[in-house]
Design a protein around this motif. Structure first.
Motif, PDB file in Angstrom:
ATOM      1  N   ARG A  94      41.916  91.772  67.036  1.00 20.25           N
ATOM      2  CA  ARG A  94      43.199  92.440  67.018  1.00 20.25           C
ATOM      3  C   ARG A  94      43.085  93.852  66.455  1.00 20.25           C
ATOM      4  N   HIS A 140      41.448  96.210  68.909  1.00 22.36           N
ATOM      5  CA  HIS A 140      42.438  96.493  69.939  1.00 22.36           C
ATOM      6  C   HIS A 140      43.419  97.556  69.459  1.00 22.36           C
ATOM      7  N   GLU A 141      43.919  97.326  68.244  1.00 19.77           N
ATOM      8  CA  GLU A 141      44.895  98.251  67.654  1.00 19.77           C
ATOM      9  C   GLU A 141      44.339  99.672  67.577  1.00 19.77           C
ATOM     10  N   LEU A 143      43.027 101.016  71.354  1.00 27.88           N
ATOM     11  CA  LEU A 143      44.118 101.176  72.307  1.00 27.88           C
ATOM     12  C   LEU A 143      45.356 101.732  71.638  1.00 27.88           C
ATOM     13  N   GLY A 144      45.202 102.212  70.412  1.00 23.98           N
ATOM     14  CA  GLY A 144      46.298 102.943  69.784  1.00 23.98           C
ATOM     15  C   GLY A 144      46.595 104.157  70.629  1.00 23.98           C
ATOM     16  N   ALA A 149      48.228 102.942  60.348  1.00 23.86           N
ATOM     17  CA  ALA A 149      48.679 101.855  61.212  1.00 23.86           C
ATOM     18  C   ALA A 149      47.659 100.729  61.248  1.00 23.86           C
ATOM     19  N   ARG A 157      47.387  98.993  57.814  1.00 30.31           N
ATOM     20  CA  ARG A 157      48.598  98.210  57.531  1.00 30.31           C
ATOM     21  C   ARG A 157      48.490  96.822  58.140  1.00 30.31           C
ATOM     22  N   ILE A 158      47.816  96.740  59.267  1.00 37.84           N
ATOM     23  CA  ILE A 158      47.694  95.459  59.949  1.00 37.84           C
ATOM     24  C   ILE A 158      46.508  94.667  59.438  1.00 37.84           C
ATOM     25  N   PRO A 181      46.850  94.255  54.831  1.00 40.56           N
ATOM     26  CA  PRO A 181      48.245  94.475  54.430  1.00 40.56           C
ATOM     27  C   PRO A 181      48.455  94.467  52.924  1.00 40.56           C
TER      28      PRO A 181
END
Ligand SMILES: Nc1ncnc2c1ncn2[C@@H]1O[C@H](COP(=O)(O)O)[C@@H](O)[C@H]1O
Ligand SMILES: Nc1ncnc2c1ncn2[C@@H]1O[C@H](COP(=O)(O)O)[C@@H](O)[C@H]1O
Ligand SMILES: Nc1ncnc2c1ncn2[C@@H]1O[C@H](COP(=O)(O)O)[C@@H](O)[C@H]1O
Ligand code: NA
Ligand code: NA
Ligand code: NA
Lengths: 101, 312, 312, 312, 101, 101
Positions: free
Chosen positions: D151, D154-155, D158-159, D266, D269-270, D273
């Motif tokens: 994930r 990907h973040e 593909l941000g 961003a 943060r994911i 956290p």
């Protein structure tokens, strides 16, 4: 997960008083507030976000009964007569209730 | 007629015909931001070229006019219009203050005619925005609490229109004609196009005022139609007296004859909340703005040329 | 290949790969407003140059085509597709009507090839938007209440796309080639860039349709792939017959072969709400739009040159 | 000083003075999208001109730097800053990664000085965005579940910033200097103006961080002020070592010395956290960004000229 | 500050019917309404504001029990089958209750 | 017009977790959800939409009591400690109640 009963106070009014109104709400003891943009129509005519000077906001405050009452009183005394505004209250159950005064 | 005016007409038509055409608020903000910065930057670049010496006394005269115009209008609103004190004060604050969009149309009008204007006009635009609002508030409440005044002045001087205009002026002045070049494609070349889109939205807004105009007293309509030319005449005479060119005189007339519909409504809404906001807005936006861009500006230009002996 | 097409591909990729790239709705509105005004203004300026004489009979022929195409498609949708009446009517309304974005890509394609097109094409774009929708609604409900019709026609004729196109045409025509010059930097010079950003968003939207495409019947996909070329051929033949140039013939073929995804969905949603909106949208946006911009437009150009004897 | 920097100052002033000036989020998105695409397209066009041969080893060296910088910073954050593991990891991810806006100001700075830069720099910008984030996450949790990694990658990959930069690079490379011409008015000519508006918003954001800066530990402020120059020095030395020009060396120094405030916050943060997001943001946005655009970039340029023997 | 009990009717539906629906609501006797933009997912698929043709709105109406019932009935008869839509009602306490019919 | 009692669960939180949170909500069995943009202030500071990275969203879910409880539990376990978030529940009456599990 502690949960408890609180009030949700919703105010729909003119965007122009957002800063002042939010400051008042914090001063009255609310632990926070949420603002979103809106448009609408009421006793004081149509309010359309298309022209920024006359757009509306909706402010929501989660709080206890005492603060809800004092927000309703203060806000209606200070703004109701001169600004397009409605205010209503409903019963809610919040999680982590302890953080809402 | 300048094609940007047709965009206003298109907006009015779309609004009256209840088309679903809308300009999103974010786009309106972008357009007005671009207009304000462009006017400021352009003025600043010109000021960098000009000698600052003679401007100070001119500026003082312009500010004095800003304080005077609302005082001239107040008795009319009270006596003829039979308005309550708050409403009369709000109305004269709007008409004493100025409209940036009308000014922009005036600038485009002169550019079309190849008439150049003095560089200090954007500065005068800034200077004229405030005094009438102050006078309006003083007329409404002579015993205003000091705290309220602080908030009002903050609202006016730090309102986004003044921040962007003055900021643009300073940046243009600091950058000068050469430093500004890389910014020209966005701020200068696109000016007319941006103004066209902005006027499209203004047309939509003006159309949304028609119901209010029809419901309003005849006095408000008459006021909106008949006050601009005399005000503009005062502005033109002052412009001539302080030695502006024909172009500058025209623009000072435009400023005097225009009515605010951004800065003044916001400030008055906060300082004099008991005034009915739709009265002043109906007059300034629904009547005076269209009057000025279709009819007023050519008249003011004519007045300026006559005063300067340009005719005959 | 024209780089604007790559922006579409980039959007499709970002959408399929579930990137967090989004175009805010307000920006989408700004971009489509700019495209519509640009096409209108450009057409209006050209019309101001051209003699209006010969255009009327051409326009009549184009409108007749607009009424005919959906009637030709309807039996296919009913018999081969086994669609309910409402769904079949909705589908043919979409394909009889036209896509502004496909037209814009066609304009850019011709500009790249230095092929000029007749000035009346933007006018034909406007004329073709409406008839198919009217036919579609009539097919769906022959005994439509009169009141509903009023609302529908209002929705279509005063929908923002027609207002901006026709408004642009008129303003361009009134302003003429010289009056329009100050507006060129925004509306003409930025055209390709604006189209690129718009196609980026179109790619994101098309990607969001893939799930719908995969779930939809084979018929819908086949329809979306196989209908455009025959329709475009009809358009090209008509273009040739009414005396358009190769460029104009290409663009009329593009219009005939394209399917609406803005005006038609909105109008049909209101007039025939029982039709499933995702059927027509999947076909027009998920299948036909990409087909046209990647494959269709070069084919239509080829067809036009062949018809005009340009090959051989 | 470059006038775009004054727009940043204007934003800071407006923010500190609590003006009601705001840039709507949709406009901020538009501006950042334009900046990212412009940088990508410009780089792609240049790459199309240059021989790709020598770039691969350079790219490898740059990626290695991207993995190394956060590892160098981590002990400082842990020992001197006494930060928890998560917070320290977050901080070094921000400083190891890069800031597109700082890069854009660097590009504008060089353009003003008529110094050209190597074409592969936008590629390096892309390459430097990711490694530090990966290192930061690994430092925070060595036994991260595999699913989370998927994930996270990907973040990041593909941000929207990477999608637009890489997409722009590819499109620019495919289109080449001639194919790109119709896109130049929007993406190249408006670049400085768009950057100016973007910096206005950055100023407003930086001003909103002042309260956080004042409340934060002295360490965070010192870190934000003192880390950029040594990092930039490493970048400059590497640039010189792999054979970049003075301009390219300057920009690699800018990249090394800048701190991310879009991609890294961003992603972290994911993925982490439990890290306090305001710590890293305060440093990168409230301290390092202003430092770099006012003071850092001229220093890095000076360093680059000195290394290249340009002084003396 | 007169306050009293009223209903808050909330409708979430397609943006395309905003004008018509708001006109209906006024006709049914509501003294006003508030509209804001939304996106979401329900039985009729995902509705994303990213593409204007498929965005959603949320309409809120403060009114008495009778009008709430007639809005619910009318709206569900006229739109529910053909448009993505949900409608719900909750109890609220409003200030200046007299202005809400 | 079948109508029945349900819960309205409202979550106000960071925009960055929208995708994940909505997926969770669907997985927990809710038949749909509605999202709108917001800004606000709470125990974890001011959240202003002016800068996209720190904007908020409000998610609303209409559902039965069981699912409401499981959303509250799940969401508060998974996100509450690390993300700015509040969650509350209220009683509503929905039309076509059968479609809300
Ligand atoms: N009955 C109502 N139901 C929902 N919203 C209302 C209602 N009345 C007023 N409002 C909202 O509150 C704003 C101010 O109301 P008013 O002061 O009555 O003009 C309006 O613009 C509407 O957005
Ligand atoms: N269970 C639900 N909770 C919250 N919102 C919902 C729910 N179901 C539907 N919605 C909203 O209502 C819209 C229309 O719903 P539907 O007609 O079921 O597709 C959706 O796009 C959502 O925004
Ligand atoms: N008492 C409250 N009333 C209304 N909204 C709140 C309240 N407290 C927090 N919020 C909202 O929930 C978000 C997260 O809250 P928090 O986690 O307390 O920072 C805030 O940014 C507000 O939008
Ligand atoms: Na005036
Ligand atoms: Na067609
Ligand atoms: Na760095």
């Amino acid at each position: 997960m502690s949960s408890g009963n609180r009030k949700l106070v919703t105010i729909i009014t003119e965007a122009i008083i957002e800063t002042e109104l939010c400051a008042d709400i914090e001063e009255l003891g609310a632990s926070g507030f949420t603002v979103s943009n809106a448009r609408g129509s009421g006793s004081r005519g149509i309010r359309n976000a298309g022209w920024s000077a006359s757009s509306s906001i909706r402010i929501e405050v989660v709080c206890g009964e005492a603060i809800a009452a004092s927000i309703a009183r203060h806000v209606s005394d200070k703004y109701y007569d001169n600004y397009a505004m409605i205010l209503f209250e409903s019963d809610i159950k919040v999680i982590r209730a302890d953080k809402f005064t | 007629m300048d094609p940007v005016i047709w965009f206003f007409a298109l907006g009015v038509f779309a609004g009256l015909a209840r088309s679903d055409l809308r300009i999103p608020p974010a786009i309106y903000d972008l357009l007005s931001m671009l207009l304000l910065l462009t006017i400021g930057l352009k003025g600043g670049v010109e000021l960098a070229r000009a000698p600052m010496a003679g401007i100070l006394p001119q500026a003082a005269a312009v500010v004095a006019m800003g304080f005077t115009l609302p005082l001239l209008l107040y008795p009319i609103a009270r006596k003829l219009g039979r308005f309550e004190r708050a409403d009369a004060a709000s109305l004269v604050a709007h008409y004493g203050s100025v409209s940036v969009a009308t000014f922009a149309v005036g600038v485009a009008f002169l550019a079309d005619k190849n008439v150049s204007a003095d560089s200090q006009l954007p500065l005068f635009l800034v200077l004229l925005e405030v005094p009438a609002i102050v006078v309006g508030v003083m007329l409404a409440r002579r015993n205003q609490a000091a705290g309220q005044w602080g908030r009002l002045l903050h609202e006016v001087f730090l309102g986004k229109s003044i921040v962007l205009l003055v900021g643009g002026l300073l940046i243009g002045w600091l950058a000068g004609p050469i430093g500004i070049r890389p910014l020209e494609p966005l701020f200068f070349d696109l000016f007319k196009g941006v103004l066209a889109l902005f006027l499209l939205e203004m047309g939509l807004i003006a159309a949304s005022q028609t119901k209010a105009v029809r419901q309003s007293s005849l006095f408000i309509i008459a006021f909106g139609l008949m006050v601009p030319v005399p005000l503009a005449l005062i502005g033109a005479l002052l412009g001539w007296a302080i030695g502006l060119s024909v172009g500058g005189t025209t623009l000072l007339a435009v400023l005097a004859g225009s009515a605010s519909y951004i800065a003044a409504p916001a400030a008055i809404r906060i300082a004099v909340p008991e005034a009915n906001p739709s009265l002043s807005l109906t007059a300034s936006l629904g009547v005076t703005f269209p009057f000025n861009i279709f009819i007023g500006i050519p008249i003011y230009y004519h007045i300026a040329t006559v005063i300067h002996g340009g005719v005959g």
